[in-house]
Motif scaffolding. Structure first.
Motif, PDB file in Angstrom:
ATOM      1  N   HIS A 166      -5.935 -14.525 -31.371  1.00  0.00           N
ATOM      2  CA  HIS A 166      -7.335 -14.729 -30.978  1.00  0.00           C
ATOM      3  C   HIS A 166      -8.104 -15.402 -32.111  1.00  0.00           C
ATOM      4  N   LYS A 167      -7.877 -14.934 -33.357  1.00  0.00           N
ATOM      5  CA  LYS A 167      -8.588 -15.517 -34.505  1.00  0.00           C
ATOM      6  C   LYS A 167      -8.178 -16.969 -34.714  1.00  0.00           C
ATOM      7  N   LYS A 168      -6.915 -17.241 -34.443  1.00  0.00           N
ATOM      8  CA  LYS A 168      -6.397 -18.593 -34.655  1.00  0.00           C
ATOM      9  C   LYS A 168      -6.954 -19.573 -33.614  1.00  0.00           C
ATOM     10  N   ILE A 169      -6.934 -19.190 -32.344  1.00  0.00           N
ATOM     11  CA  ILE A 169      -7.304 -20.189 -31.330  1.00  0.00           C
ATOM     12  C   ILE A 169      -8.697 -19.976 -30.732  1.00  0.00           C
ATOM     13  N   LYS A 170      -9.329 -18.844 -31.068  1.00  0.00           N
ATOM     14  CA  LYS A 170     -10.720 -18.597 -30.650  1.00  0.00           C
ATOM     15  C   LYS A 170     -10.934 -18.722 -29.140  1.00  0.00           C
ATOM     16  N   ASN A 171     -10.242 -17.902 -28.386  1.00  0.00           N
ATOM     17  CA  ASN A 171     -10.500 -17.827 -26.944  1.00  0.00           C
ATOM     18  C   ASN A 171     -11.376 -16.591 -26.654  1.00  0.00           C
ATOM     19  N   THR A 172     -11.822 -16.482 -25.426  1.00  0.00           N
ATOM     20  CA  THR A 172     -12.530 -15.274 -25.000  1.00  0.00           C
ATOM     21  C   THR A 172     -11.478 -14.301 -24.471  1.00  0.00           C
ATOM     22  N   ILE A 173     -11.529 -13.052 -24.932  1.00  0.00           N
ATOM     23  CA  ILE A 173     -10.568 -12.070 -24.418  1.00  0.00           C
ATOM     24  C   ILE A 173     -11.319 -10.899 -23.780  1.00  0.00           C
ATOM     25  N   VAL A 174     -10.941 -10.576 -22.573  1.00  0.00           N
ATOM     26  CA  VAL A 174     -11.423  -9.348 -21.930  1.00  0.00           C
ATOM     27  C   VAL A 174     -10.202  -8.460 -21.750  1.00  0.00           C
ATOM     28  N   MET A 175     -10.173  -7.395 -22.536  1.00  0.00           N
ATOM     29  CA  MET A 175      -9.025  -6.483 -22.493  1.00  0.00           C
ATOM     30  C   MET A 175      -9.478  -5.152 -21.895  1.00  0.00           C
ATOM     31  N   ILE A 176      -8.716  -4.667 -20.946  1.00  0.00           N
ATOM     32  CA  ILE A 176      -9.060  -3.376 -20.351  1.00  0.00           C
ATOM     33  C   ILE A 176      -8.003  -2.366 -20.718  1.00  0.00           C
ATOM     34  N   THR A 177      -8.444  -1.234 -21.200  1.00  0.00           N
ATOM     35  CA  THR A 177      -7.504  -0.210 -21.627  1.00  0.00           C
ATOM     36  C   THR A 177      -8.128   1.171 -21.416  1.00  0.00           C
ATOM     37  N   HIS A 178      -7.284   2.185 -21.287  1.00  0.00           N
ATOM     38  CA  HIS A 178      -7.828   3.544 -21.232  1.00  0.00           C
ATOM     39  C   HIS A 178      -7.780   4.153 -22.636  1.00  0.00           C
ATOM     40  N   ASP A 179      -7.258   3.372 -23.622  1.00  0.00           N
ATOM     41  CA  ASP A 179      -6.863   3.905 -24.921  1.00  0.00           C
ATOM     42  C   ASP A 179      -7.877   3.534 -26.015  1.00  0.00           C
ATOM     43  N   ASP A 180      -8.613   4.518 -26.529  1.00  0.00           N
ATOM     44  CA  ASP A 180      -9.647   4.254 -27.546  1.00  0.00           C
ATOM     45  C   ASP A 180      -9.086   3.570 -28.791  1.00  0.00           C
ATOM     46  N   GLU A 181      -7.883   3.990 -29.213  1.00  0.00           N
ATOM     47  CA  GLU A 181      -7.244   3.433 -30.415  1.00  0.00           C
ATOM     48  C   GLU A 181      -7.037   1.925 -30.279  1.00  0.00           C
ATOM     49  N   VAL A 182      -6.549   1.538 -29.111  1.00  0.00           N
ATOM     50  CA  VAL A 182      -6.257   0.127 -28.841  1.00  0.00           C
ATOM     51  C   VAL A 182      -7.558  -0.680 -28.807  1.00  0.00           C
ATOM     52  N   ALA A 183      -8.588  -0.099 -28.205  1.00  0.00           N
ATOM     53  CA  ALA A 183      -9.868  -0.812 -28.062  1.00  0.00           C
ATOM     54  C   ALA A 183     -10.500  -1.125 -29.418  1.00  0.00           C
ATOM     55  N   LYS A 184     -10.237  -0.268 -30.433  1.00  0.00           N
ATOM     56  CA  LYS A 184     -10.865  -0.403 -31.753  1.00  0.00           C
ATOM     57  C   LYS A 184     -10.691  -1.773 -32.393  1.00  0.00           C
ATOM     58  N   LEU A 185      -9.615  -2.446 -32.068  1.00  0.00           N
ATOM     59  CA  LEU A 185      -9.359  -3.737 -32.702  1.00  0.00           C
ATOM     60  C   LEU A 185     -10.261  -4.859 -32.175  1.00  0.00           C
ATOM     61  N   ALA A 186     -10.883  -4.620 -31.037  1.00  0.00           N
ATOM     62  CA  ALA A 186     -11.709  -5.677 -30.446  1.00  0.00           C
ATOM     63  C   ALA A 186     -13.025  -5.816 -31.203  1.00  0.00           C
ATOM     64  N   GLU A 187     -13.716  -6.950 -31.000  1.00  0.00           N
ATOM     65  CA  GLU A 187     -14.981  -7.193 -31.694  1.00  0.00           C
ATOM     66  C   GLU A 187     -16.131  -6.415 -31.053  1.00  0.00           C
ATOM     67  N   LYS A 188     -15.990  -6.173 -29.772  1.00  0.00           N
ATOM     68  CA  LYS A 188     -17.020  -5.422 -29.050  1.00  0.00           C
ATOM     69  C   LYS A 188     -16.336  -4.458 -28.096  1.00  0.00           C
ATOM     70  N   ILE A 189     -16.897  -3.244 -27.955  1.00  0.00           N
ATOM     71  CA  ILE A 189     -16.278  -2.262 -27.064  1.00  0.00           C
ATOM     72  C   ILE A 189     -17.322  -1.735 -26.082  1.00  0.00           C
ATOM     73  N   TYR A 190     -16.945  -1.683 -24.850  1.00  0.00           N
ATOM     74  CA  TYR A 190     -17.789  -1.068 -23.824  1.00  0.00           C
ATOM     75  C   TYR A 190     -17.025   0.082 -23.198  1.00  0.00           C
ATOM     76  N   LYS A 191     -17.744   1.098 -22.815  1.00  0.00           N
ATOM     77  CA  LYS A 191     -17.126   2.217 -22.106  1.00  0.00           C
ATOM     78  C   LYS A 191     -17.640   2.209 -20.670  1.00  0.00           C
ATOM     79  N   VAL A 192     -16.699   2.250 -19.746  1.00  0.00           N
ATOM     80  CA  VAL A 192     -17.071   2.217 -18.332  1.00  0.00           C
ATOM     81  C   VAL A 192     -16.836   3.602 -17.745  1.00  0.00           C
ATOM     82  N   GLY A 193     -17.798   4.098 -17.008  1.00  0.00           N
ATOM     83  CA  GLY A 193     -17.597   5.396 -16.365  1.00  0.00           C
ATOM     84  C   GLY A 193     -18.824   5.772 -15.577  1.00  0.00           C
TER      85      GLY A 193
END
Ligand SMILES: Nc1ncnc2c1ncn2[C@@H]1O[C@H](COP(=O)(O)OP(=O)(O)OP(=O)(O)O)[C@@H](O)[C@H]1O
Ligand SMILES: [Mg+2]
Length: 220
Positions: A185-212
């Protein structure tokens, strides 16, 4: 930019109406890496099917790169998706009877995309050069997901959708895969929307939203 306004999704199964979510609102800027933490079994894949235009049966407004995707014809949607959107699926979704090299090359050639990398270069980045002629059905889970990542980054698309990209992996592979996604992502600078149930995994993203409970809260 992705703009989501009052997004509502229901499924009708015989006479029963199942509401998956209602009134979702979110704006995602171009070149952001965003994680949505979303409980299991409650609409992650459904949401990404809407974002990628695979399912266009929804209420509300969904704009991607300024385009209201509900206004595109099926053919225009297919063309738009092919040129603009890459996908890392929940369960890899490799073509089992093609080799690693063929799996990575397939979509970029099919959609005539410009390349971020040659197929050999991206194989090196994901550490699979020595496996390039191995059939996908012989790969381990961690290797399969590295192929899926190579396939998602090899062609120039602006948006990458990732559905539980580490869901099928053990702790060690989870970390390797997340670091790879971040590095690319840092190399090619695309937009990433990652969906996960895992807080640990989400931490690496630049922005985090919680849906519920029907709403989206920004937590980073
Ligand atoms: N085509 C469909 N028709 C009816 N119900 C559906 C359909 N697709 C999904 N659902 C239901 O919608 C709900 C959300 O499904 P979805 O696959 O989006 O969840 P998920 O968060 O991706 O799940 P998981 O964590 O298992 O990957 C589930 O109850 C599912 O049964
Ligand atoms: Mg799912």
């Amino acid at each position: 930019m992705i703009s989501i306004k009052n997004l509502k999704k229901i499924f009708q199964v015989s006479n029963e109406i199942i509401e998956i979510f209602k009134n979702l609102n979110l704006e995602i800027q171009s070149w952001e890496f965003v994680a949505l933490i979303w409980p299991s079994g409650s609409g992650k894949s459904t949401f990404l099917n809407l974002l990628s235009g695979i399912d266009r049966n929804f209420e509300g407004v969904l704009e991607i790169e300024g385009k209201d995707i509900s206004k595109l014809s099926e053919d225009q949607m297919t063309e738009f998706r092919g040129k603009n959107i890459s996908y890392i699926f929940q369960n890899f979704k490799l073509v089992e009877n093609l080799t690693v090299w063929e799996n990575i090359d397939l979509i970029v050639e099919l959609n005539k995309l410009e390349r971020n990398f040659s197929t050999d270069e991206i194989l090196k980045v994901v550490g699979l050069s020595s496996k390039k002629d191995v059939y996908a059905f012989h790969l381990s889970g961690g290797e399969s997901q590295r192929v899926a990542i190579a396939r998602a980054f090899v062609g120039k698309t602006s948006l990458l959708l990732a559905d539980e990209p580490t869901g099928a992996l053990d702790q060690k592979n989870k970390k390797i895969i997340m670091e790879l996604i971040l590095e690319l992502h840092k190399k090619i600078k695309n937009t990433i929307v990652m969906i996960t149930h895992d807080d640990e995994v989400a931490k690496l993203a630049e922005k985090i939203y919680k849906v519920g409970d029907g709403d989206i809260k920004e937590i980073k």
